[in-house]
Every structure is written in structure tokens, then in C-alpha cells.
Enzyme design. Structure first.
Site, PDB file in Angstrom:
ATOM      1  N   TYR A  26       6.299  18.591  -8.962  1.00 28.06           N
ATOM      2  CA  TYR A  26       7.430  17.805  -9.181  1.00 28.06           C
ATOM      3  C   TYR A  26       7.362  17.086 -10.739  1.00 28.06           C
ATOM      4  O   TYR A  26       6.335  17.280 -11.284  1.00 28.06           O
ATOM      5  CB  TYR A  26       7.395  16.403  -8.086  1.00 28.06           C
ATOM      6  CG  TYR A  26       7.770  17.259  -6.754  1.00 28.06           C
ATOM      7  CD1 TYR A  26       8.925  17.571  -6.273  1.00 28.06           C
ATOM      8  CD2 TYR A  26       6.708  17.731  -5.666  1.00 28.06           C
ATOM      9  CE1 TYR A  26       9.237  18.326  -5.279  1.00 28.06           C
ATOM     10  CE2 TYR A  26       7.023  18.452  -4.737  1.00 28.06           C
ATOM     11  CZ  TYR A  26       8.159  18.651  -4.090  1.00 28.06           C
ATOM     12  OH  TYR A  26       8.511  19.460  -3.135  1.00 28.06           O
ATOM     13  N   ARG A  73      -0.533  10.068  -6.250  1.00 26.47           N
ATOM     14  CA  ARG A  73      -1.281  11.443  -5.671  1.00 26.47           C
ATOM     15  C   ARG A  73      -1.202  12.200  -7.030  1.00 26.47           C
ATOM     16  O   ARG A  73      -0.157  12.589  -7.398  1.00 26.47           O
ATOM     17  CB  ARG A  73      -0.494  12.087  -4.534  1.00 26.47           C
ATOM     18  CG  ARG A  73      -1.168  13.253  -3.807  1.00 26.47           C
ATOM     19  CD  ARG A  73      -0.417  13.726  -2.673  1.00 26.47           C
ATOM     20  NE  ARG A  73      -1.363  14.511  -1.756  1.00 26.47           N
ATOM     21  CZ  ARG A  73      -0.639  15.500  -0.906  1.00 26.47           C
ATOM     22  NH1 ARG A  73       0.559  15.730  -1.045  1.00 26.47           N
ATOM     23  NH2 ARG A  73      -1.494  16.029  -0.147  1.00 26.47           N
ATOM     24  N   GLY A 160      -3.066  16.364   6.055  1.00 24.52           N
ATOM     25  CA  GLY A 160      -1.735  16.740   6.212  1.00 24.52           C
ATOM     26  C   GLY A 160      -1.131  17.878   7.061  1.00 24.52           C
ATOM     27  O   GLY A 160      -0.870  17.362   8.278  1.00 24.52           O
TER      28      GLY A 160
END
Length: 202
Positions: A26, A73, A160
Site C-alpha cells: 500500500y 505495521r 491474522g
């Protein structure tokens, strides 16, 4: 965008905190990694320049809501979305040191590559250079997590995929119960399958 989202979450919706996404291809990750950042201005080239956008985002968010409700993160090794860096160890060292300038609640590091393309070890770099609370993630079992935390080098291990497949993961860990098998094709697929149909323990 980051500031608005943080304010909306913490001050408007009452969330306990936010995690800035600086990983997995991202926009922050795209600035950090040299494969996707060919810029020749003050946001490209050196580690300092490539981390400039990261610093600006973290500064803006913590100025808006404080550092206590903020974590971030990173995934220096993760090649997801075609992201790679020519020197992830050096990048990790720079990022870890940069985050010491902010009073964050934690730094969260993915220790491996989802696609198993990039190899390396980055968690020890964050252990050495980041002075705050360190959370790691990346395919740990319960036993591996307990062993990792017992060394005292990291503060927590995040899960996760096991949480996606096991809504009662904490209870299963407490009881050493069998875990559900994850169904990766249903992850983030937009449909109902895989969201609330994993069975709870009886």
C-alpha cells in the site's frame, strides 16, 4: 486521509486505537521500497527520502490524536503486490530508528514474505533498533508465539489467518483445542462465505 480516518475512528466512533498501514504494497510501503519508488526528488533515492512520506503521515496522525492510540505495521520482506526492496535489512534499520522519534503504542512487523519470494531476517533488526513495544506476525503457531515472547525480545505476537478461521481463537488457545482449517479463497472476497460461518467450539 490518514488524519481524517484516525480522528473519525478514535474521536468520533470511540475506537481504542488505530494502526497505520505501512505494509503489503500500500502507499506507504510503495514509498519505502526502491522497486516502486523511482522518484528523484526529496521523496526518493535514499532511505531518508523514501521514509519522508512515512514520517509525515505518522507525525500528522499523532499530532491529531496523540501517540497512545497509534500503532504502525511494516512488512520489509513481503513481496505482496509485487513489492520488493533491494536491501530490506537496511530499510528495516532505518524505519525502526525513525519510529523512535514518535511515542507510538507499538510497531508491528510482518517477519516473512506471504509469497515466499524474498528471504531474510528482519525482526532482530527491529529488536535492536526500535526502543518501544514490538509486535511480530507471520505464520506463528501458538507454541512458536509463546517461545518467541519468552525470549523477551518481542512483546507480543499477532495472529491474522487463525483469527479469520477461528472467531474463538483465544479460547481454543487456552484449551489447546483443534483449530478450524482456513479457507483462503474466501478471504476478503466480498461474499458472505468465510466471514461468520466458521464453527465455534461445541
Amino acid at each position: 486521509m490518514y488524519v481524517t480516518a484516525a480522528i473519525n475512528c478514535v474521536k468520533e466512533a470511540g475506537f481504542d486505537g488505530v494502526e497505520i498501514h505501512g505494509a503489503n504494497g500500500y502507499v506507504i510501503d510503495q514509498f519505502l521500497k526502491d522497486c516502486s519508488n523511482p522518484r528523484i526528488d526529496s521523496y526518493g533515492g535514499s532511505h531518508e527520502n523514501r521514509a519522508r512520506f512515512l514520517r509525515e503521515v505518522v507525525a500528522a496522525v499523532t499530532n491529531a490524536i496523540g501517540g497512545d492510540p497509534v500503532g504502525i505495521r511494516f512488512a520489509p520482506l513481503n513481496s505482496f503486490m509485487a513489492q520488493k526492496d533491494s536491501n530490506p535489512v537496511a530499510l528495516s534499520e532505518h524505519v525502526a530508528n525513525a519510529m523512535n522519534d514518535f511515542e507510538l503504542t507499538y510497531v508491528h512487523v510482518i517477519c516473512n514474505d506471504f509469497d515466499d519470494v524474498q528471504k531474510g531476517v528482519v525482526v532482530p533488526i527491529f529488536c535492536e533498533h526500535y526502543n518501544g513495544t514490538l509486535v511480530v506476525n507471520g505464520g506463528y503457531t501458538k507454541e512458536e508465539a509463546e517461545e518467541t515472547i519468552s525470549t523477551g525480545k518481542v512483546d507480543a505476537v499477532a495472529f491474522g489467518v487463525p483469527f479469520i478461521a477461528n472467531p474463538d481463537l483465544v479460547k481454543r488457545f487456552e484449551l489447546d483445542a483443534r483449530l478450524n482449517t482456513p479457507d483462503p479463497p474466501s478471504f476478503y472476497s466480498g461474499g458472505a462465505r468465510g466471514y461468520n460461518d466458521y464453527p465455534l467450539m461445541e
